[in-house]
Design a protein around this motif. Structure first.
Motif: not given
Length: 71
Positions: A39, A43, A46, A56
């Motif tokens: 994940r 992320a 993106r 993040l």
């Protein structure tokens, strides 16, 4: 107000075996594995810009500056 993530950014390394190594200041902070690593990798890809990537990485390490840390 200065941005601590810009002054002292996180670095990350995607390993061939899957885990993601997150470091800061040349020191390993955390190794993320399994589904969480998948994940996180998605992320990070993106993310619109470097600042978003830094947020993040801060979130996954739990390393948020609250202003009450010793210097």
């Amino acid at each position: 107000m200065t941005d601590p993530l810009a002054e002292d950014p996180f670095d990350y390394q995607l390993t061939k075996s899957g885990p993601i190594r997150v470091s800061r200041g040349g020191r390993l902070v955390v190794t993320v594995g399994g589904r969480e690593a998948d994940r996180l990798a998605a992320a990070l890809e993106r993310a619109a810009d470097e600042h978003e990537r830094q947020l993040l990485l801060a979130k996954v390490t739990g390393n948020y500056k609250r202003g009450n840390e010793r210097r």
